[in-house]
Design an enzyme around this catalytic site. Structure first.
Site, PDB file in Angstrom:
ATOM      1  N   HIS A  87      44.797  -0.022  28.199  1.00  0.00           N
ATOM      2  CA  HIS A  87      44.936  -0.983  27.115  1.00  0.00           C
ATOM      3  C   HIS A  87      45.881  -0.425  26.054  1.00  0.00           C
ATOM      4  CE1 HIS A  87      42.084  -3.896  28.486  1.00  0.00           C
ATOM      5  NE2 HIS A  87      41.070  -3.050  28.501  1.00  0.00           N
ATOM      6  N   CYS A 142      49.889  -3.539  27.525  1.00  0.00           N
ATOM      7  CA  CYS A 142      50.279  -4.724  26.779  1.00  0.00           C
ATOM      8  C   CYS A 142      50.958  -4.330  25.476  1.00  0.00           C
ATOM      9  CB  CYS A 142      49.057  -5.590  26.461  1.00  0.00           C
ATOM     10  SG  CYS A 142      48.580  -6.668  27.821  1.00  0.00           S
TER      11      CYS A 142
END
Length: 832
Positions: A415, A464
């Site tokens: 993440h 991301c």
């Protein structure tokens, strides 16, 4: 009653403690509630979180229900959804308690609005609230309480309006000692046409109307800039304003002036303003806002002689009549081939997050990339599932392996997010509403790498890059040097997500690595290689419009990841790095245990990652009277992670190890039991466990058990004590940047010197198994290729030609079939 706007986090500690007592029961309690609330993905608790709740019963003051409520509050769970869940589990007591509590809470549902009116007109300020019966209202003008009868009602009427009424008003709503205040509202007096000489108005007399006289303008900004837009109207009655972004109302902006102090890419789009009063409504022109990334390493910007110090301007001056760009371009290319003094890579894959979505691909991505980099002579440190402290310590140890001319590569899969041009890697223990304080800033790492005078800095970020709405802090990394050797390869573009692939098999690569692995070993300039990867991704139908590789670089030389290592100029430092790397990758020696019953058991060790080890047991000798025999491992320390359901398995896949294979092991007919040990970086003491031998004699039905404790030291990366903040006694004075806001940005000193031989000492104290010759050999200082192969410690005493247990060199490079992919959102929180 609008319960939906209340969140669990707004409840008092007293309320939460009372509610947790109601939930701490096995039949209709917190566990049943967690199951019901999991119907919404945002409030779904992982197995680790539920286990954490269960373990609270071991503490005298612990409460599983209170822990669950804290998890829900951290995810901004609304009160009405909690009540909905309690109704579904039929917890009537808790439902009645919360419903009553919500009814006793005073909440303002209509705020008074600022108004402009003419002398003698009628102005009404309204404040309405919900709560228990008998709410009392009291209006104030500034600090003065309005004592007339109108000052104690929800509506304050000012009629006829006079100059004495001008000012700021606020309303207090109370029930007993419980009270709340409304927002401030201003009453402003305007002059109507003809009321005074020289005063003009668009609408004469008492005629109503509305016309926009100032339109918002389109703008192009960089991240971190301020956005200001104005929409002004003449209206009678006075106009009200509502701003819209991409046709979505911005409820916090209700004036003619729109101000956003620090814009990000999330603020790009189309803006318009609705202007209205009780009779008319009008829309402004649409203004477009473009937001570009902000970076201090933008190679397209060239400044000549702009130093504030005149003495430094001579560094960028040229002879009269000479074009400075021509002078640079006309220089003949160097005939010398580029080389590295060493090549080091740190690969981190985070999958098992405690408070966020679990990921699948990082384990395969890290393993794939590690094998490919080893083929190009990189010293690779590959780590899975690191918390914040461990990531900081791993980066510090990685920096210790860098030096002048070294190629450094950092890969992260997990993440992540990007704010104000800075990229942040998220550890597995980051809270639900994490900020930069809980993460690692990549630009800070780059600053520290530049201090090492590296030859090439490559960052491959498989995460991301969406904005984090919980983080408004602008991190300012240290000043970057103009080194022209920086390459950023982002798996996706700004304000977009990266994806992993769902396939039928248990192990599959993410999108980025699936394309990168086919190109990374090409003998091309790094940027050329990544450009080709971007083209490959662009030709794939499933990635088009979803994910696109972004390349940022100021690399001015043709440097490639395949460049050769020439260490003659830095032989001492090269040897030191070899030793530092090798010490962190030493496996325990194979052990042979002789039990009283005459059975001989061998313990073998293999490394899957730098912090993941596989131990296997096999029976080498047993007396004839013993008909069945097996050796199992148990009693491991709590520091490491072991899936007990998958321990002591007959095959590697059954043990959870999908990336090692054993087809070529010697004596394959000899049964083995495999146990996979993870998170070795958290091992605080020597690894100690018990070998439990179970056997049965031919004339006995009962099984006999013998146990032997075994200590194998601190294997692999556990020697580095990554779980501890690194505060060694002697450090380099220039190791830490004073510009870094990183709380773990300590001076870069390695733990290798503690308890391990120095570069000048005899290296035979740290033997590595030589799989080619079947013998132990000291760490080689001349080449890193042999020491980069995943090791298995086997026994030359029992087998003439032992075959090592090694990782697959590469996962199959099959063609990408669009129909075989199923996308799931990856590498970022899903913000709602």
């Amino acid at each position: 009653m609008e319960e939906g706007k209340m969140a669990i986090g707004t409840l008092s500690e007293e309320v939460l403690n009372r509610l947790s007592k109601m939930l701490d029961n096995p039949t209709c309690g917190w566990r049943q509630l967690a199951k019901v609330l999991s119907e919404h993905p945002r409030f779904q608790c992982s197995e680790a979180e539920l286990t954490s709740c269960s373990l609270q019963v071991l503490s005298a003051a612990g409460s599983p229900g209170r822990t669950l409520l804290a998890l829900l509050a951290d995810r901004s769970c609304p009160l009405d959804f909690l009540i909905h869940g309690l109704r579904k589990v039929d917890h009537q007591e808790a439902v009645q308690y919360l419903t009553t509590l919500a009814g006793e809470t005073i909440r303002i549902t209509m705020q008074p609005q600022s108004q402009q009116a003419t002398m003698g007109s009628r102005v009404v300020l309204t404040c309405r609230a919900t709560g228990p019966p008998g709410l009392c209202y009291q209006w104030f003008r500034g600090r003065e309480e309005i004592l007339n009868e109108m000052g104690c009602t929800p509506e304050l009427v000012l009629c006829p309006l006079a100059s004495a009424h001008v000012g700021h008003y606020i309303c207090r709503v109370n029930h007993g000692e419980n009270c709340t205040f409304s927002q401030w509202a201003q009453v402003h007096l305007v002059h109507s046409a003809g009321s005074s000489p020289g005063c003009s108005s668009l609408f004469p007399g008492s005629a109503s109307g509305l016309r926009i006289i100032c339109q918002p303008q389109s703008q192009t900004l960089s991240e971190g800039n301020s956005l200001t837009m104005e929409c002004k109207a003449e209206a009678n009655p006075p106009a009200q304003y509502r701003w819209y972004s991409n046709m979505v109302e911005m409820p916090e902006h209700k004036t003619n002036l729109l101000k956003i102090p620090c814009v990000t890419t999330a603020h790009r789009g189309l803006y318009s303003c609705k202007v209205f009063n009780i009779y008319h409504e009008a829309w402004s022109d649409t203004a477009k806002v473009d937001i570009g990334p902000s970076t201090v390493t933008d190679a397209s910007r060239i400044g000549i002689g702009r130093s504030l110090d005149p003495e430094k301007d001579h560094m960028l001056t040229f002879h009269p009549g000479v074009n400075p760009l021509q002078k640079t371009n006309n220089q003949p290319p160097s005939a010398k081939n580029f080389y590295a003094t060493d090549k080091v890579a740190l690969l981190i894959g985070n999958m098992n997050y405690l408070y966020h979505n679990q990921l699948c691909a990082p384990i395969a991505d890290v393993h794939e990339l590690a094998n490919l980099l080893r083929q190009m002579d990189f010293k690779v440190v590959s780590l899975l599932d690191l918390n914040c402290q461990e990531m900081h310590s791993a980066v510090t140890e990685f920096l210790m392996l860098l030096d002048k001319g070294v190629y450094g590569l950092l890969y992260f899969a997990g993440h992540g997010y990007e704010n104000y041009g800075n990229s942040f890697m998220v550890p597995i223990d980051a809270p639900a509403s994490y900020t930069s304080e809980h993460c690692l800033c990549v630009q800070n790492i780059l600053t520290r790498m530049q201090q090492k005078e590296t030859g090439l800095n490559v960052f491959l970020l498989d995460m991301c890059r969406k904005r984090n709405p919980n983080d408004d802090v602008i991190v300012r990394p240290g000043l970057l040097k103009v080194t022209a050797n920086i390459v950023f390869g982002y798996a996706t573009c700004v304000d977009a997500e990266a994806y992993e692939v769902k396939e039928s098999n248990d192990v599959s690569n993410g999108i980025f690595i699936n394309f990168l692995k086919k190109r990374i070993c090409e003998d091309e300039k790094v940027t050329v290689m990544l450009d080709r990867v971007a083209e490959d991704m662009g030709h794939c139908v499933i990635t088009r419009g979803r994910q696109a590789l972004e390349l940022r670089s100021n690399l001015s030389e043709r440097r490639s990841l395949t460049d050769q290592i020439q260490d003659a100029e830095c032989s001492a430092s090269f040897s030191a790095r070899n030793l530092q790397w090798a010490v962190a990758h030493v496996l325990p020696k194979s052990k042979y245990l002789q039990f009283d019953c005459g059975v001989t058991v061998q313990l073998g060790f293999a490394a899957e990652f730098s912090n993941v080890m596989v131990i296997y047991t096999r029976i080498l000798e047993k007396p004839k009277e013993i008909v069945s025999c097996s050796a199992q491992l148990t009693d491991f320390p709590q520091d490491v992670e072991i899936n007990l359901k998958k321990s002591n398995q007959e095959t590697l896949p059954e043990a959870g190890c999908l990336l090692l294979f054993s087809e070529n092991l010697s004596s394959p007919e000899v049964p083995r039991l495999y146990t996979r040990i993870c998170s070795l970086q958290r091992l605080r003491r020597e690894l100690t466990f018990t070998v439990c031998l179970h056997y049965t004699y031919c004339n006995m039905d009962e099984e006999v058990e013998e146990r032997k404790p075994v200590t194998v030291g601190k294997p692999l990366v556990s020697k580095l004590n990554l779980h501890e903040p690194q505060q060694p006694p002697v450090c380099s004075a220039s190791a830490s940047s004073s510009f870094s806001p990183d709380p773990f940005d300590v001076p870069e000193c390695s733990y290798f010197s503690e308890g391990f031989p120095s570069v000048e000492s005899d290296t035979s104290h740290t033997p590595l198994y030589d799989a080619q010759a079947g013998r132990e050999s000291p760490v080689s200082m001349g080449s890193s290729r042999s020491t980069n192969i995943p090791e298995e410690t086997d026994s030359p005493d029992y087998f003439d030609h032992p075959t090592p247990l090694v990782g697959r060199k590469s996962l199959p490079h099959s063609q990408v079939h669009d129909t075989n992919y199923k996308f799931s959102d990856m590498y970022n929180l899903h913000f709602h």
